[in-house]
Structures are given as structure tokens and as C-alpha cells.
Enzyme design. Structure first.
Site, PDB file in Angstrom:
ATOM      1  N   HIS A  34       2.332   3.913   6.549  1.00  8.01           N
ATOM      2  CA  HIS A  34       3.184   2.774   6.907  1.00  8.01           C
ATOM      3  C   HIS A  34       2.476   1.838   7.887  1.00  8.01           C
ATOM      4  CE1 HIS A  34       6.842   4.016   4.752  1.00  8.01           C
ATOM      5  NE2 HIS A  34       6.355   5.221   4.946  1.00  8.01           N
ATOM      6  N   THR A  35       1.169   1.793   7.788  1.00  6.84           N
ATOM      7  CA  THR A  35       0.398   0.819   8.572  1.00  6.84           C
ATOM      8  C   THR A  35      -0.080  -0.326   7.685  1.00  6.84           C
ATOM      9  OG1 THR A  35      -1.434   2.345   8.244  1.00  6.84           O
ATOM     10  CG2 THR A  35      -0.455   2.303  10.435  1.00  6.84           C
ATOM     11  N   GLY A 123       4.170  10.541  -4.455  1.00  9.50           N
ATOM     12  CA  GLY A 123       3.383  10.045  -3.323  1.00  9.50           C
ATOM     13  C   GLY A 123       1.893   9.998  -3.590  1.00  9.50           C
ATOM     14  N   LEU A 124       1.482  10.148  -4.865  1.00 11.32           N
ATOM     15  CA  LEU A 124       0.055  10.058  -5.192  1.00 11.32           C
ATOM     16  C   LEU A 124      -0.243   8.768  -5.962  1.00 11.32           C
ATOM     17  CD1 LEU A 124      -0.654  13.788  -6.184  1.00 11.32           C
ATOM     18  CD2 LEU A 124      -0.831  12.700  -3.941  1.00 11.32           C
ATOM     19  N   SER A 126       1.140   7.050  -8.805  1.00 13.46           N
ATOM     20  CA  SER A 126       1.004   6.858 -10.249  1.00 13.46           C
ATOM     21  C   SER A 126       1.213   5.396 -10.613  1.00 13.46           C
ATOM     22  CB  SER A 126       2.005   7.743 -11.000  1.00 13.46           C
ATOM     23  OG  SER A 126       3.331   7.317 -10.780  1.00 13.46           O
ATOM     24  N   SER A 127       2.032   4.685  -9.827  1.00 10.24           N
ATOM     25  CA  SER A 127       2.316   3.277 -10.168  1.00 10.24           C
ATOM     26  C   SER A 127       1.061   2.427 -10.025  1.00 10.24           C
ATOM     27  CB  SER A 127       3.462   2.725  -9.315  1.00 10.24           C
ATOM     28  OG  SER A 127       3.165   2.787  -7.944  1.00 10.24           O
ATOM     29  N   GLU A 159       3.430  -5.465  -8.535  1.00  7.56           N
ATOM     30  CA  GLU A 159       4.469  -4.503  -8.114  1.00  7.56           C
ATOM     31  C   GLU A 159       5.492  -5.196  -7.201  1.00  7.56           C
ATOM     32  OE1 GLU A 159       3.103  -0.546  -7.634  1.00  7.56           O
ATOM     33  OE2 GLU A 159       4.918   0.121  -6.606  1.00  7.56           O
ATOM     34  N   ASP A 171      -2.436   1.334  -2.060  1.00 10.17           N
ATOM     35  CA  ASP A 171      -2.548   2.135  -3.287  1.00 10.17           C
ATOM     36  C   ASP A 171      -3.424   1.452  -4.334  1.00 10.17           C
ATOM     37  OD1 ASP A 171      -0.733   3.560  -1.857  1.00 10.17           O
ATOM     38  OD2 ASP A 171       0.928   3.329  -3.262  1.00 10.17           O
ATOM     39  N   TYR A 220      12.704   3.409   2.785  1.00 12.54           N
ATOM     40  CA  TYR A 220      11.530   2.546   2.893  1.00 12.54           C
ATOM     41  C   TYR A 220      11.956   1.145   3.347  1.00 12.54           C
ATOM     42  CZ  TYR A 220       7.029   0.467   1.529  1.00 12.54           C
ATOM     43  OH  TYR A 220       5.815  -0.178   1.527  1.00 12.54           O
TER      44      TYR A 220
END
Ligand code: ADP
Ligand code: MG
Length: 384
Positions: A34-35, A123-124, A126-127, A159, A171, A220
Site C-alpha cells: 500500500h505504498t 494476492g499474486l 493474476s489480473s 484496470e 503489479d 481497499y
């Protein structure tokens, strides 16, 4: 990753054309949570879970997209692609096409097959893997070369603007620009970055809690609002604070009493996390694993207590790892409220560590976790 040769056969059988194949990895964030949207630092690595894209041209004016993970196909007119999301998986590739069209590119007719092994919603990322795989495949077929950092920004915009998820740049950036056996320290302000080698005797053990709490989306959004609230108070005293990246712990000490308690805690996480992330990159570059491990642990406590972005299962997974032989550092990775923890572990102990952690977590929660020993991988590229 899934087998590119199997995707080739699948694509050839469906579309009777020989495809070009591309891959884009998922990622694990070692530290810096969250930075990114505070224009701060993050330190992810691309991993060997990835999304493959097979692409071939068509001569009927259509854009046909098939997702093997869903067993579903969608078909559109290339010159009349949807401008609004539908809430389905197809939003991710379509968003990339919409952003490229907005940049002035003519989207050609194509068949695009997608297939990945990044666990969805864990949390890896995929999007981002799907977006970046689509972007490299489509630009590759168009013969257009877009530098990795710019490609990442286009995918983030798809996104944000098409899918409607308010994610930061991390990401997509690591999926496009990752390097084998390296972590990447990214400055989310100007997208400058440094690569830091992950020593060969250190393994990335990713432990999936198998839970994703329904508060994740709302959580979020609230957290981002709280971070902005704190930032506005600090900026009223020091206008040069545009994002929390510009603020210090001393600012919080001076004006924290003017900030609501929750916003203050979120801001304290972001500001200290930013400092920890820069220090962690220095530690990794100096091969100082004890310091890196300590910083990861502090990051988890801050994420859990101040940001309140963890959950019982993730805290349990981190706690249960603490006294296992070989552990360097453990923390929840990704957007929060479930998903995966990242454990840096001495390679020689990684197998026993993974087995023991699985047993302990199963016993403590009744849930069978998925635990993977991963390797830092290259960013998106064509597969010959
Ligand atoms: P994550 O943490 O994995 O990025 P997100 O909720 O951001 O979770 O994105 C997950 C969504 O991305 C899925 O629900 C799906 O719509 C899309 N997606 C991910 N991987 C694939 C894939 N291989 N094929 C099609 N869509 C995918
Ligand atoms: Mg995502």
C-alpha cells in the site's frame, strides 16, 4: 507456468491458425504494501506462476478471446469493441484493447487464447498477468514495440479506467519488467527502478491461506480514503506533501492529533513501510538477510496492526512460520484481507519448511493451504 506447447495445440485446434505465444508473470511483493498509490517504494519479484497468451490474426474482422481457465469464448467486431465493462474475465483483455485504441492504435482482428496458473484473487496478481500478457501479445502481433515501463502504465490504466479497479502501478510494472533471480525496487513516483539479486541460497516460499475475505474490495477503498484524509491534513501544514511518500514520522508526531485515529494509523503504516522498503532494498543488495527478515516482520506487524489489512488466517500463517528452521522473514503479501504470505527461507530448508508450515496451518485452522516454492522470474516476453 502452464505448458506453452499445450496452449499452441489448443489454439490451433480452435482457430486453425499457428499462433505466436507470449507469457507474463504474476508477482510476489517482498515488501512495500500500500505504498504504490502513495507514490512510494515497493519491492516485488516476478514469479514462475504466469499467464500465457497465444495470438493469431483473423480475416473476418473479429476479435475472439478464449479463456481456458473459464472454458469460455467471447467474440466482438474489431471495429466496435465494447467501451464498458461487463463484470466478467473478458474485461481484463478488453480493457487493454480499449486503452491501446485510445492511444491511437487500430486494433486488428485476432484470435487470442489465454491460460494461466496464477491463482485467481490470491494476492499474486493474476489480473496484471492477464493484462500484460494481452498487451505484449497484441502489440507483438501489431509489430509495435512499447517499452516495459510504458506498457505497464497502459495496463494499469486499463484496470483503473476500464475494469474499474483502483490499483497502483506495482503489479503491472513487475509483470512487464521483472528479471530472473532478482527483486525489483521500484520508485512509484517516477518509475525508476533498481534490480537486487536474490541469493541462490534463498527460496521464495509462497503460502496460500486459501481465504479471501469479502471485505477486501470495500477495505481497499476505505483504506485509500483514510490515507488521503491523513495526507490532506499533513499537506495543510506542509503543502509540499503531495502524497504520503513526501511525509515523515516527524510530520505525524507534529500534526497527528488533528487526524482521526484510523487515518493516523493507516498513514503511519504507509510512511514507515516506505522507509522499511528502501532499507530492505539496501539489505538485499548487501546480502544482509537478517536485516531483510527483520524488516519483513516489522512490515507484517504494521500491515496487521496499523493498516488493519491482514486477517486471522494470514496472521496465523505468519506466526506459525516464525520458529521453523530456515526462516529469514515472513509477511502477508498483496492487497490484504487474505491471500498469500511470502516466506524468505534458506533454500536447503525450503522443502521441510513448506511441509511443516502446511501441517501446522492445517492443524490450527482446519484449512489445507497451498504452499509453493517459487523462483524470481523474467518479466513478460515472447516464447519462441
Ligand atoms: P488478483 O489478486 O489475482 O490479481 P483480481 O481480483 O485483481 O485478483 O483479478 C482476478 C480476475 O482476473 C479474475 O477474476 C479474472 O476475471 C481475471 N483473470 C485472472 N487470470 C485470468 C485468466 N488466466 N484468464 C482469464 N481471466 C483471468
Ligand atoms: Mg489484481
Amino acid at each position: 507456468m502452464k505448458d506453452p506447447a499445450a496452449l499452441r495445440v489448443l489454439h490451433e485446434n480452435r482457430y486453425h491458425a499457428t499462433p505466436h505465444i507470449f507469457v507474463a508473470p504474476g508477482r510476489v511483493n517482498l515488501i512495500g504494501e500500500h505504498t504504490d498509490y502513495a507514490e512510494g517504494f515497493v519491492m516485488p519479484a516476478a514469479i514462475d506462476f504466469a499467464t500465457l497468451a497465444a495470438i493469431s490474426p483473423r480475416n473476418d474482422g473479429k476479435v475472439v478471446i478464449y479463456a481456458e481457465n473459464f472454458g469460455e469464448e467471447r467474440s466482438y467486431e474489431a471495429n466496435a469493441l465494447p467501451s464498458q465493462p461487463s463484470g466478467e474475465w473478458s474485461d481484463y483483455p478488453l480493457g487493454v484493447l480499449a486503452i491501446l485504441a485510445g492511444e491511437g492504435y487500430t486494433i486488428p482482428a485476432m484470435s487470442l487464447s489465454l491460460w494461466g496458473d496464477v491463482p485467481l484473487g490470491s494476492g499474486l496478481s493474476s489480473s496484471a498477468a492477464v493484462e500484460v500478457a494481452t498487451a505484449v501479445a497484441v502489440t507483438g502481433m501489431m509489430g509495435v514495440s512499447i517499452p516495459g515501463p510504458k506498457l505497464a502504465r497502459l495496463c494499469q490504466r486499463s484496470e483503473n479506467e476500464f475494469v474499474g479497479a483502483n490499483c497502483g502501478i506495482m503489479d503491472q510494472f513487475i509483470s512487464a519488467n521483472g528479471a530472473k533471480d532478482h527483486a525489483l525496487l521500484l520508485d512509484c513516483r517516477d518509475l525508476s527502478y533498481r534490480l537486487a539479486p536474490i541469493p541462490a541460497d534463498v527460496a521464495l516460499v509462497i503460502a496460500n491461506t486459501m481465504v479471501k475475505h469479502s471485505v477486501a474490495g470495500a477495505g481497499y477503498t476505505t483504506r485509500r480514503a483514510e490515507v488521503e484524509e491523513a495526507c490532506a491534513v499533513l499537506a495543510s501544514h506542509r503543502p509540499e506533501i503531495k502524497f504520503l511518500r513526501d511525509a515523515t514520522v516527524a510530520d505525524l508526531e507534529a500534526w497527528g492529533h488533528e487526524i482521526s485515529l484510523n487515518a493516523l494509523k493507516r498513514a503511519r503504516h504507509v510512511i514507515t513501510e516506505n522507509n522499511r522498503t528502501e532499507a530492505a532494498a539496501e539489505a538485499l543488495l548487501a546480502n544482509d538477510m537478517p536485516t531483510l527478515g527483520r524488516l519483513m516482520h516489522e512490515a507484517h506487524v504494521s500491515y496487521s496492526k496499523d493498516f488493519e489489512g491482514s486477517c486471522v488466517e494470514a496472521d496465523t500463517m505468519v506466526d506459525l512460520a516464525q520458529d521453523l528452521p530456515g526462516l529469514i522473514g515472513a509477511r502477508l503479501t498483496g492487497g490484504g484481507f487474505g491471500g498469500c504470505t511470502i516466506n524468505l527461507v534458506e533454500s536447503s530448508q525450503a522443502q521441510t519448511f513448506a511441509l511443516a508450515l502446511k501441517e501446522r496451518y492445517q492443524k490450527a485452522t482446519g484449512i489445507t493451504p497451498e504452499i509453493h516454492i517459487c523462483h524470481a522470474s523474467a518479466g513478460a516476453h515472447a516464447i519462441s
